[in-house]
Design a protein around this motif. Sequence first.
Motif, PDB file in Angstrom:
ATOM      1  N   THR A   5       0.842  -1.193   0.000  1.00  0.00           N
ATOM      2  CA  THR A   5       0.000   0.000   0.000  1.00  0.00           C
ATOM      3  C   THR A   5       0.881   1.248   0.000  1.00  0.00           C
ATOM      4  OG1 THR A   5      -1.711  -1.144   1.239  1.00  0.00           O
ATOM      5  CG2 THR A   5      -1.776   1.259   1.285  1.00  0.00           C
ATOM      6  N   GLN A   8      -0.487   7.504   1.180  1.00  0.00           N
ATOM      7  CA  GLN A   8      -0.618   8.784   0.483  1.00  0.00           C
ATOM      8  C   GLN A   8      -0.397   9.989   1.384  1.00  0.00           C
ATOM      9  OE1 GLN A   8      -3.855   9.083  -2.286  1.00  0.00           O
ATOM     10  NE2 GLN A   8      -3.476   7.037  -3.091  1.00  0.00           N
ATOM     11  N   TYR A  32      -4.712   9.979  -6.412  1.00  0.00           N
ATOM     12  CA  TYR A  32      -4.196   8.948  -7.308  1.00  0.00           C
ATOM     13  C   TYR A  32      -4.393   7.578  -6.670  1.00  0.00           C
ATOM     14  CZ  TYR A  32      -0.155   9.416  -4.214  1.00  0.00           C
ATOM     15  OH  TYR A  32       0.648   9.496  -3.127  1.00  0.00           O
ATOM     16  N   ILE A  33      -4.327   6.583  -7.512  1.00  0.00           N
ATOM     17  CA  ILE A  33      -4.360   5.193  -7.060  1.00  0.00           C
ATOM     18  C   ILE A  33      -3.027   4.576  -7.458  1.00  0.00           C
ATOM     19  CG2 ILE A  33      -5.444   2.927  -7.368  1.00  0.00           C
ATOM     20  CD1 ILE A  33      -8.030   4.456  -8.117  1.00  0.00           C
ATOM     21  N   GLU A  35      -0.757   0.905  -7.301  1.00  0.00           N
ATOM     22  CA  GLU A  35      -0.734  -0.527  -7.022  1.00  0.00           C
ATOM     23  C   GLU A  35       0.708  -1.002  -7.129  1.00  0.00           C
ATOM     24  OE1 GLU A  35      -3.398  -2.407  -9.755  1.00  0.00           O
ATOM     25  OE2 GLU A  35      -5.137  -1.332  -8.980  1.00  0.00           O
TER      26      GLU A  35
END
Length: 175
Positions: A5, A8, A32-33, A35
């Motif tokens: 993870t 953020q 934002y995402i 991965e």
Amino acid sequence: MAKWTVDQSHSSVGFEVKHMMVSKVKGQFESYIAEVEAADLTDLTSASIAFKLDVASINTRNDDRDNHLRSADFFDVENNPSIDFISSSITKDGDNYRVTGDLTIKEVTKPVTFSVEFNGKGTNPWGVEVYGFEAEARINREVFGLTWNAALETGGVLVGKDIKIKVELEVNPAA
């Protein structure tokens, strides 16, 4: 492969570009995402990395400029809501890494290589392992269809074509 993870609250995805050929404008994407999958984050060569930036979240600390960047002159957020990056290869480069992948901006996909520095590993006050990384790449915005500009009376242009992308990440095991 384990999932990781991106914290953020301790990470950022930013950029800088020359303004009027004499100074720099810096900005970031607030949303934002990310991965990240890897067997071991102390050796990124096994990792898979993907980012999806919410272009509407762009922040250069100037509302008029941010709205112009969201418009069809630049990112055209209405038709292109995200900037995407998917890694395709990761190689060791001395103590650092070279992360190459496909960067998509405004429906244009080009390979981009980030220089990545591993900043170390620690344990936070709650006993969770955290890993730190800094990544940087340079792109020509015009290659991605970001061609708007204005000529200056004194010569030169308002917005430089070279963009420095800077990513700072704190990563921990996915819960």
